[in-house]
Each structure stands twice: as structure tokens, then as C-alpha cells.
Design a protein around this motif. Structure first.
Motif, PDB file in Angstrom:
ATOM      1  N   ASP A  35       4.674  23.498   4.731  1.00 15.98           N
ATOM      2  CA  ASP A  35       3.370  23.898   5.235  1.00 15.98           C
ATOM      3  C   ASP A  35       2.722  22.748   5.990  1.00 15.98           C
ATOM      4  OD1 ASP A  35       2.326  22.101   3.379  1.00 15.98           O
ATOM      5  OD2 ASP A  35       1.648  23.657   1.987  1.00 15.98           O
ATOM      6  N   LEU A  55       7.401  25.565   0.970  1.00 19.28           N
ATOM      7  CA  LEU A  55       7.032  26.972   0.879  1.00 19.28           C
ATOM      8  C   LEU A  55       8.295  27.823   0.745  1.00 19.28           C
ATOM      9  CD1 LEU A  55       4.336  27.369   3.683  1.00 19.28           C
ATOM     10  CD2 LEU A  55       3.932  27.308   1.221  1.00 19.28           C
ATOM     11  N   HIS A 113      10.042  31.483   1.196  1.00 13.65           N
ATOM     12  CA  HIS A 113       9.872  32.719   1.970  1.00 13.65           C
ATOM     13  C   HIS A 113      10.868  33.769   1.478  1.00 13.65           C
ATOM     14  CE1 HIS A 113       7.388  30.694   5.093  1.00 13.65           C
ATOM     15  NE2 HIS A 113       8.127  29.652   4.759  1.00 13.65           N
TER      16      HIS A 113
END
Length: 400
Positions: free
Chosen positions: A190, A196, A198
């Protein structure tokens, strides 16, 4: 009209010459690898996993191997019962350099490590969790799945300098290096540089609208050319490598992973790949320690690092690259995130130098051969053996 005829005749001559060259190359080409059973299953989160309890016979001009998978879905032998509950459990993660392509199951470096430890009197099973084509994203998910089952006391990341800095840079929009049309979990950073996860591509069949490799790119061109025997014959020639280095861009290179690993100045995509790889290694180390395991990082070098002739024809022919930099960078990542570090590069280079230039990789297949796998396993044993002497209880932070 006269010039047009001359141009057409010249063009026809070139086409005929290339066609003849392709025919000769196909006749002269060594036999490519063939397998009786690819032993893989589609998996929605990981893309693919080894089929459990399967067997494959692989043959090429360079090797004739037997590969098996076990009840855990690892490229490994069936795990024997731990009758007294005292056996040390080690989990190795990695790609085809760990799984390992080009050698039989018992010759992969995790099994070499197991044999070395057993000779030293340690009751141990090294689970080979490596899978062909995997990236650091998949290593992390693989750890999360296997750790509760095998309860490792040591987790080893087999980091391939050939691809692991490249694969990780391709997973931000479904533009995967291997299995580009197969959806799976992937990771990015990020705005604050935090990891992060996904999941929007999980279980999906991807198309170009999902960010898979565009039609007009060097990667697509390489994939197309790989179908030509003439290209396969010439692509590792000194001239072809010299030319490829000069056609490289910031995102497309002769060996993109190694390009990032050896480039002196990292910026743009190279910096993003490096930072993301570092964060993923850090997360794997963190989750390994939470599971009660000592985390380790192993640098598995590639052709241009190990062989003088390949280096001089490729990265060594242009400015801005350092042959020893990959090992130093990975050592820095290991230190930053508290992993034990093993660099197989010196052992491979020393072996080649002391054995008259003998290769520890297959020249065509390019994966470590039996000798190369042994050198990696022995290098890991040296470091892990010292850790066991210092920290016999294998406390997760006891070997730093």
C-alpha cells in the motif's frame, strides 16, 4: 518495379534461409523434457498444487528422472510415522529450483539436507513444499496451509535468483509470469509500504482484461520465439545474450529476476519488486516464528552468476551490474527480518572453478543438476548444523 522485384527476391531468400535454418535446428536440437504425468491440480487460491500420491517419469537429452508426490501433496516421499514423537520437522518452500526440476525426488536439495542431518545423528524429515512455477506470494500461502499439518521447527525459503524478484513484481494485476490465465491470491504494497493481500482473482480464469501479458511485449515475443528451434538453439549464444542485454528495458530483460538482483541502482519497477519481495520474506519469517519455527533464507544462484562465460556475454558486457550483489542483497533482507541466511553462490562458483569449469546447472534446462542440488543442500546443512549446536531447542529467535 525492378527494385520491388529485388526486394521481394531478397525477402524470399531470407524466408527460405530461415526455414532451412529452422529445419536444421530441429534436427540438431537435443531432446526437450517430456513427462509421463505433470501431477498437478488446479487450486483456487494457489493456482495449482501437486497431485497427491502421484508419479511422473521425466526424460530429456540431459536427464532421466523419477518424480513422486506424497499424501501431503508435496514433491516428496510418503512421510513415515513419527513413532516416538521426537523427529525434527523442517519445511522447505520454493519453486522449481527446490521442487526440483531436472533431478529425481530424492536428489532435490531438501532431501540432501535431510540425508546430511541424518548422518549427523538427527532424526528429521525435511518436507519439500516447493512447487514448479511458484512465486513468493504462493510460498506464503503454502506456509499457511502446511505449517498446521507438518508443525515445522525450521522453515526454509529457497529463493531463486532467476525468478523470485521477477515473479513478485508481476502479481499486482493478474499479470503473472507462470499461469498468467489462472487466478489466485497475490500481494502488493500500500501507500505506506505495508503488505496487502488480494483475493479478487481467486478461482477465476483470467483474460487480457484482467491484466495478463499484453500481445505486444518482450515477454510475449519471448514466448512466441520459444516455439522456434532456431531461437532455442541460439538464445544462449554469446552474441544472442550480448544483443538481448541491449534490447532490455526497465520492465523487460534477458533474465528479469536476475536483472533486479544484480542491478546496482534500483529504481521504478526494480525498486517495487525488491521492496515487495522483502516484505513477503519478512511476513513468511514472522508467521514461521509464530508457528514456533526458525526461519531461514537460501540464495539459489543462476547461470550468469556462476559461470564466467555467461556473465561476460550478458550482464558483464554492460555497465551497472554487480555479479556478487544478489547474495549481498538477500543477506541484507535476512538480517533485516531476522532469518538465518544461506548463500549457495560461493559453493557453486568454487566448485566450478576447482573442477575445470564443470557445470552445476543443466546448460539447456538451466536448473541445478544433481551436483548443484547437492551443493545447495550441503550449504544449508552447514548453517543449520551450526544453529542446532548453538540452539538445540530451536527457539525461533535463538540462532540470530
Amino acid at each position: 518495379m525492378r527494385w520491388l522485384r529485388v526486394a521481394l527476391i531478397n525477402l524470399l531468400g531470407i524466408v527460405v534461409a530461415l526455414a532451412l535454418g529452422e529445419g536444421v535446428a530441429r534436427l540438431a536440437e537435443p531432446k526437450l523434457a517430456e513427462s509421463s504425468n505433470p501431477i498437478a491440480l488446479v487450486d483456487p487460491e494457489l493456482g495449482w498444487v501437486p497431485h497427491p500420491n502421484a508419479h511422473s517419469h521425466g526424460v530429456s537429452s540431459e536427464f532421466d528422472i523419477e518424480t513422486v508426490s506424497n499424501e501431503l501433496g508435496n514433491y516428496d516421499f510418503r512421510v513415515p510415522p513419527d513413532l516416538d514423537g521426537r523427529r525434527l520437522s523442517i519445511l522447505a518452500l520454493g519453486d522449481s529450483h527446490t521442487a526440483a526440476a531436472g533431478v529425481s525426488t530424492g536428489q532435490a536439495w531438501p532431501k540432501v539436507l535431510q540425508a546430511d542431518l541424518e548422518k549427523a545423528g538427527v532424526s528429521v524429515w525435511v518436507h519439500n513444499g516447493g512447487v514448479h512455477g511458484y512465486s513468493l506470494d504462493q510460498y506464503l500461502v503454502r506456509l499457511q496451509r502446511l505449517a498446521p499439518i507438518v508443525k515445522p521447527r525450521v522453515v526454509i525459503i529457497g529463493f531463486s535468483a532467476a525468478t523470485d524478484f521477477y515473479d513478485v513484481g508481476r502479481t499486482r494485476a493478474g499479470n503473472f509470469v507462470y499461469g498468467s490465465d489462472i487466478g489466485r491470491i497475490y500481494f502488493s504494497l500500500d501507500g505506506k509500504g505495508e503488505l496487502l493481500e488480494h483475493r479478487e482473482l481467486v478461482g477465476r480464469k483470467l483474460g487480457r482484461q484482467d491484466g495478463t501479458t499484453p500481445l505486444l511485449s518482450l515477454a510475449t515475443l519471448r514466448g512466441t520465439l520459444d516455439h522456434l528451434a532456431l531461437y532455442r538453439l541460439l538464445k544462449r549464444s554469446a552474441f544472442a545474450m550480448w544483443l538481448a542485454m541491449r534490447l532490455s528495458t526497465a520492465d523487460e530483460a534477458l533474465w528479469p529476476g536476475l536483472d533486479t538482483a544484480l542491478k546496482v541502482e534500483l529504481a521504478g519497477e526494480d525498486r517495487r519488486r525488491f521492496d515487495l519481495a522483502s516484505k513477503l520474506i519478512g511476513r513468511i519469517a514472522e508467521e514461521s516464528r509464530k508457528a514456533g519455527a526458525v526461519p531461514m533464507l537460501v540464495h539459489i544462484p543462476y547461470l550468469a552468476q556462476v559461470y564466467d562465460s555467461v556473465w561476460q556475454s550478458s550482464f558483464g558486457s554492460v555497465r551497472g551490474y554487480d555479479r556478487d550483489l544478489a547474495g549481498k542483497r538477500l543477506g541484507g533482507i535476512a538480517k533485516q527480518h531476522g532469518l538465518l541466511y544461506v548463500d549457495a553462490y560461493p559453493a557453486m562458483r568454487d566448485y566450478v572453478a576447482s573442477h575445470g569449469g564443470d557445470w552445476v546447472h543443466y546448460p539447456i534446462d538451466a536448473h541445478p543438476n544433481v551436483t548443484g542440488q547437492r551443493l545447495i543442500g550441503d550449504a544449508v546443512f552447514t548453517v543449520l548444523g551450526a544453529c542446532l549446536e548453538k540452539n538445540p531447542e530451536l527457539k525461533p529467535d535463538g540462532c540470530r
